[in-house]
Design an enzyme around this catalytic site. Structure first.
Site, short mmCIF file in Angstrom:
data_model
loop_
_atom_site.label_atom_id
_atom_site.label_comp_id
_atom_site.label_asym_id
_atom_site.label_seq_id
_atom_site.Cartn_x
_atom_site.Cartn_y
_atom_site.Cartn_z
N LYS A 10 0.75 -1.29 0.10
CA LYS A 10 0.04 0.13 0.02
C LYS A 10 0.83 1.26 -0.06
CE LYS A 10 -3.85 -2.10 2.42
NZ LYS A 10 -4.88 -1.79 3.48
N TYR A 50 -12.60 -2.09 -3.34
CA TYR A 50 -13.15 -1.98 -2.03
C TYR A 50 -14.62 -1.87 -2.06
CZ TYR A 50 -8.33 -2.13 0.06
OH TYR A 50 -7.05 -2.43 0.59
N PHE A 58 -15.36 4.12 7.08
CA PHE A 58 -13.73 4.52 6.58
C PHE A 58 -13.73 4.46 4.99
CE2 PHE A 58 -14.09 -0.11 8.14
CZ PHE A 58 -13.65 -0.71 6.98
N ARG A 86 -2.01 -14.42 4.98
CA ARG A 86 -2.80 -13.71 6.05
C ARG A 86 -1.97 -13.86 7.15
NH1 ARG A 86 -7.36 -11.37 4.53
NH2 ARG A 86 -8.22 -11.36 6.63
N THR A 92 -5.23 -6.91 10.68
CA THR A 92 -5.78 -5.69 10.06
C THR A 92 -4.99 -4.45 10.82
OG1 THR A 92 -7.55 -6.92 9.20
CG2 THR A 92 -7.37 -4.29 8.93
N ARG A 103 2.55 -6.38 9.41
CA ARG A 103 1.97 -5.21 9.90
C ARG A 103 2.58 -4.92 11.13
NH1 ARG A 103 -3.76 -7.50 7.71
NH2 ARG A 103 -3.90 -6.19 5.74
N ASN A 113 -1.87 0.31 6.75
CA ASN A 113 -1.51 -1.08 7.10
C ASN A 113 -0.69 -1.66 6.44
OD1 ASN A 113 -3.45 -1.81 5.81
ND2 ASN A 113 -4.67 -2.93 7.03
N HIS A 116 -2.35 -5.48 1.77
CA HIS A 116 -3.62 -5.93 1.78
C HIS A 116 -3.34 -7.56 1.34
CE1 HIS A 116 -7.66 -7.07 0.41
NE2 HIS A 116 -7.06 -7.65 -0.73
N GLU A 127 -9.94 -10.83 -7.53
CA GLU A 127 -8.97 -9.85 -7.32
C GLU A 127 -7.77 -9.56 -8.28
OE1 GLU A 127 -10.10 -8.81 -2.49
OE2 GLU A 127 -7.89 -9.59 -3.05
P1 CMP Z 1 -7.63 -4.24 3.73
O1 CMP Z 1 -7.10 -5.50 4.03
O2 CMP Z 1 -6.76 -3.79 2.60
O3 CMP Z 1 -9.13 -4.21 3.64
C1 CMP Z 1 -10.12 -3.28 4.03
C2 CMP Z 1 -9.03 -2.17 4.45
O4 CMP Z 1 -9.92 -1.13 5.24
C3 CMP Z 1 -8.19 -2.66 5.57
O5 CMP Z 1 -7.28 -3.50 5.19
C4 CMP Z 1 -7.95 -1.44 6.36
O6 CMP Z 1 -6.93 -0.77 5.94
C5 CMP Z 1 -9.02 -0.56 6.28
N1 CMP Z 1 -9.78 -0.36 7.44
C6 CMP Z 1 -10.42 -1.60 7.97
N2 CMP Z 1 -10.90 -0.91 9.28
C7 CMP Z 1 -10.46 0.38 9.18
C8 CMP Z 1 -10.97 1.55 10.16
N3 CMP Z 1 -11.56 1.38 11.47
N4 CMP Z 1 -10.48 2.89 9.87
C9 CMP Z 1 -9.79 2.86 8.65
N5 CMP Z 1 -9.55 1.86 7.77
C10 CMP Z 1 -9.74 0.70 8.02
#
Ligand code: CMP
Length: 139
Positions: A10, A50, A58, A86, A92, A103, A113, A116, A127
């Site tokens: 990312k 997404y 968010f 994973r 996450t 992470r 983070n 993905h 994807e």
């Molecule tokens: P990802 O695995 O890319 O899938 C969805 C993304 O949403 C996740 O990683 C986070 O980066 C983001 N995400 C999830 N929860 C939150 C949150 N509470 N606030 C901001 N971003 C979020």
């Protein structure tokens, strides 16, 4: 069973020049990077990618974050690649991520983070198809 999963390095990570360090963790975990491309995601691509989160508070911030700088899209291959990646990514929210995970090592917060990874083998195929043609993947 050999399987493929989809990964994104990312913007928070590409901005801090962490692509190589993250790839080293991926490869050390036994996953092979069988396709990889650095791109600037368009807003349409990020929104579509997404769209399952479209109703989340968010979502707007997530889309803006993903288009704020280049990302590296990847196809990873290996035994149980989806679940394995994973594990390697960690939770996450980096505050909950286990020691040694990408992470835990690199993420800034839940929105930034660093990586993905697909959450199911079915989603991995969807994807991967959003960013790669079959002939771009060399296993
Ligand atoms: P990802 O695995 O890319 O899938 C969805 C993304 O949403 C996740 O990683 C986070 O980066 C983001 N995400 C999830 N929860 C939150 C949150 N509470 N606030 C901001 N971003 C979020």
């Amino acid at each position: 069973m050999t399987e493929r999963t989809f990964s994104i390095i990312k913007p928070d990570a590409t901005k801090r020049n962490l692509t190589g360090k993250i790839n080293a963790v991926i490869e050390d975990a036994g996953l092979r990077i069988v396709a990889q491309r650095r791109i600037k995601m368009t807003q349409d691509q990020a929104k579509k990618f997404y769209e399952v989160h479209a109703e989340r508070p968010f979502y707007g911030e997530l889309v803006e974050t993903m288009i704020s700088a280049p990302v590296v899209v990847q196809v990873l291959e290996g035994d149980n690649a989806m679940a394995r990646y994973r594990e390697v990514m960690g939770a996450t929210n980096p505050e909950q991520a286990a020691e040694g995970t990408i992470r835990k090592l690199f993420a800034l917060n839940v929105g930034e983070n660093s990586v993905h990874g697909s959450d199911s083998v079915e989603n991995a195929a969807i994807e991967i198809a959003q960013f790669f043609k079959d002939e771009d993947i060399v296993g």
